[in-house]
Write a protein that holds these residues in place. Sequence first.
Motif, PDB file in Angstrom:
ATOM      1  N   ILE A   1       3.448   6.168  -5.523  1.00  0.00           N
ATOM      2  CA  ILE A   1       3.240   6.350  -6.966  1.00  0.00           C
ATOM      3  C   ILE A   1       2.029   7.242  -7.226  1.00  0.00           C
ATOM      4  CG2 ILE A   1       2.699   5.144  -9.117  1.00  0.00           C
ATOM      5  CD1 ILE A   1       4.297   2.768  -8.017  1.00  0.00           C
ATOM      6  N   VAL A   2       0.928   7.004  -6.487  1.00  0.00           N
ATOM      7  CA  VAL A   2      -0.288   7.809  -6.682  1.00  0.00           C
ATOM      8  C   VAL A   2      -0.045   9.268  -6.315  1.00  0.00           C
ATOM      9  CG1 VAL A   2      -2.661   8.160  -5.894  1.00  0.00           C
ATOM     10  CG2 VAL A   2      -1.845   5.855  -6.401  1.00  0.00           C
ATOM     11  N   LEU A   3       0.605   9.499  -5.173  1.00  0.00           N
ATOM     12  CA  LEU A   3       0.886  10.876  -4.745  1.00  0.00           C
ATOM     13  C   LEU A   3       1.808  11.580  -5.730  1.00  0.00           C
ATOM     14  CD1 LEU A   3       1.438  10.247  -0.929  1.00  0.00           C
ATOM     15  CD2 LEU A   3      -0.517  11.404  -1.972  1.00  0.00           C
TER      16      LEU A   3
ATOM     17  N   TRP B   1      -2.190   7.442   4.020  1.00  0.00           N
ATOM     18  CA  TRP B   1      -1.532   7.767   2.749  1.00  0.00           C
ATOM     19  C   TRP B   1      -0.014   7.821   2.926  1.00  0.00           C
ATOM     20  CZ3 TRP B   1      -3.116   7.765  -2.121  1.00  0.00           C
ATOM     21  CH2 TRP B   1      -4.477   7.783  -2.375  1.00  0.00           C
TER      22      TRP B   1
ATOM     23  N   VAL C   1       2.230   1.823  -3.475  1.00  0.00           N
ATOM     24  CA  VAL C   1       1.171   2.384  -4.329  1.00  0.00           C
ATOM     25  C   VAL C   1       0.903   3.842  -3.946  1.00  0.00           C
ATOM     26  CG1 VAL C   1      -1.264   2.195  -4.978  1.00  0.00           C
ATOM     27  CG2 VAL C   1       0.123   0.128  -4.730  1.00  0.00           C
ATOM     28  N   ASN C   2       0.911   4.140  -2.644  1.00  0.00           N
ATOM     29  CA  ASN C   2       0.695   5.519  -2.202  1.00  0.00           C
ATOM     30  C   ASN C   2       1.743   6.462  -2.786  1.00  0.00           C
ATOM     31  OD1 ASN C   2      -1.498   4.760  -0.672  1.00  0.00           O
ATOM     32  ND2 ASN C   2      -0.393   4.735   1.272  1.00  0.00           N
TER      33      ASN C   2
ATOM     34  N   LEU D   1       2.137  10.872  -8.935  1.00  0.00           N
ATOM     35  CA  LEU D   1       1.395  11.118 -10.176  1.00  0.00           C
ATOM     36  C   LEU D   1       0.443  12.304 -10.013  1.00  0.00           C
ATOM     37  CD1 LEU D   1       0.561   7.474 -11.371  1.00  0.00           C
ATOM     38  CD2 LEU D   1       2.174   9.085 -12.404  1.00  0.00           C
ATOM     39  N   GLY D   2      -0.178  12.418  -8.843  1.00  0.00           N
ATOM     40  CA  GLY D   2      -1.054  13.564  -8.598  1.00  0.00           C
ATOM     41  C   GLY D   2      -0.300  14.877  -8.637  1.00  0.00           C
TER      42      GLY D   2
ATOM     43  N   THR E   1       0.832  -1.214   0.000  1.00  0.00           N
ATOM     44  CA  THR E   1       0.000   0.000   0.000  1.00  0.00           C
ATOM     45  C   THR E   1       0.858   1.252   0.000  1.00  0.00           C
ATOM     46  OG1 THR E   1      -1.718  -1.176   1.211  1.00  0.00           O
ATOM     47  CG2 THR E   1      -1.832   1.228   1.195  1.00  0.00           C
TER      48      THR E   1
END
Length: 596
Positions: free
Chosen positions: A404-406, A550, A401-402, A408-409, A398
């Motif tokens: 990468i997502v943060l 997160w 993934v967090n 990308l945002g 997790t």
Amino acid sequence: MKIERQDSGVQLPPHPESQPRPKPPKGKEKRTAFLRPDGLFLMKLGVFVFLGLFLILPLVSVFLVSFTGAPVNLLGSIVNPDILSTNLERFSNASLDHYKKLLAGGTYFKALTNSLTLALGVAVLVIVMCLPIAYGFARTTMPFKKTFAALCTMPIIVPTFISAAGFIIMFGRTGWVNSLYQGMGGNGVLFNVYSMLGIVLVQIFFFFPFALWPMVAAFKLSDISLEEASRNLGSSNWMSLVFVTFPLAIPGIISSALLIFTVSFSDFGTPIILAPEGLNLIVVEAYREISGFFNWAGASILTVVMVLVAGFFFWIQRKITKKMNYGTLSGKPKGIKLNDNKWVANGLAIYTTIVISIPLFAVLSVLMQSFATTWGADLLPRGYTLDHYRTIFSRSTTNIVNSIVLALGALGISVVVSTLVSYFVVRQNAAKLDFLSSVPLIVPGIALGIAYIQTFNTAPLQLTGTAAILIIAYAIRRMPYMIRSTMGTMMSIKPDIEEASINLGASRLLAIITVIGPLMLPGIAAGSILVFVTVIKETSITILMAPSNWAPMSLVVFQNLLRGEVYTASAMAILIIILVLFLQLAASKISKNSLY
């Protein structure tokens, strides 16, 4: 029979479309654009609103809190009369007492002087250490230059708290360097890694690339003919080096020293790991005030001081870069004859190897620990296993993934805002926007985090503790990197291409999206990877602001180090380094290909 046309003497009025329309006055033109906004104007307005809301407002708020000593919610004052009255009451009690306490001495003043001493010492030592290496790259036939160049860039990709962990593995009480030292007859440890000396050494060996490459460029740009003239007049090679070569490189050297000063002063990762309890540094003190005691007055004072110091030295650095130029004018092309003395070239190669080996061994130590079953007071681990990597992929998926997502945002926001800023600055000469977009360069990460927590912890924008504010903070902090990348590409695009699209019937906004945008892709791609890389390894904002649900990889490494889970922390650290290294190589390839 010839018929002649006679002029009646009557002049017909010219067709209205055949005459150029007079331009309205400048002020009237702005009012017309405001009353009849097009898409491009609205986008420019949106960029100003975004930067004003998430950059200027937090800094202004934290500046006001340094006088009031209590939180000031400027946004809440607009929508809530009770908040407005509370703020007015706090403003009426504003004073300079907190600044007087800072200047009178005590913990804060000691933290400031310690940080200034640290940054000054690191800057001087880095310059002294880098001078021979820079000269070797620029002016000698030093062997293995490409290999050395790659290794000298490596420390930049390592987050500073991971480099501090590597030094602990090497120079801690049970570190393998101290084990080797004791095996050779030494007593105790070489030095206490949890000290000012430990912080200085980590910063020197992991920050020196920031100074090295500007100094290499300075040596390459200085006029070689002056050195040849000095030698023709009877000066020895060493005299020419000391009194001609080095003075010509002084602008680059001073600029590099100021850059290192700013980076060292703002560094959070190294002191938060290595600073002992009795050593006060301003970044650590600010973190403790806001995270441990919620002391708004103290945290705000330290934030204002950090921004002022960093901004002052950044301003000096830019002044020196622009104004100090010791170049010479000559009608002859400059040709650089490299120093091919074997003793000099090989000696510099050995010296460069010694310097590079310290950060390289630190990273390799983290790598070895990530595979170790146990590693105590021995030269090598007692056994090897992959369990630590299995643990992070099973327990911390997790967090990966967090991250990468943060990232990308933050990348999405940076791409949109930076592309628009580059267009407005290059095409419309938007000087104010150019200045605003450069402000994040002078704001330390811990200072920006404190400003965000103070500004967005209540209505109407209660974002503290959410992923949204973390993404915005990442985007604001790293946006200048994307802007510099896209601005260079924007300057290379001729306005004729855009005008041709407009003449064929497209609006200016459509021309930007369909014509300018695709042409800017190389710069956007290179800047995107740079933003992604720096967000992945971001330390200060992450530790201060990331909510538990997160938590990214960098926060997990930090927390594991504090809990003593050094093996899983090392495995996660290696994963971060591999990811950053891969993206860095991709960025270099994209940047190189975009030049053709």
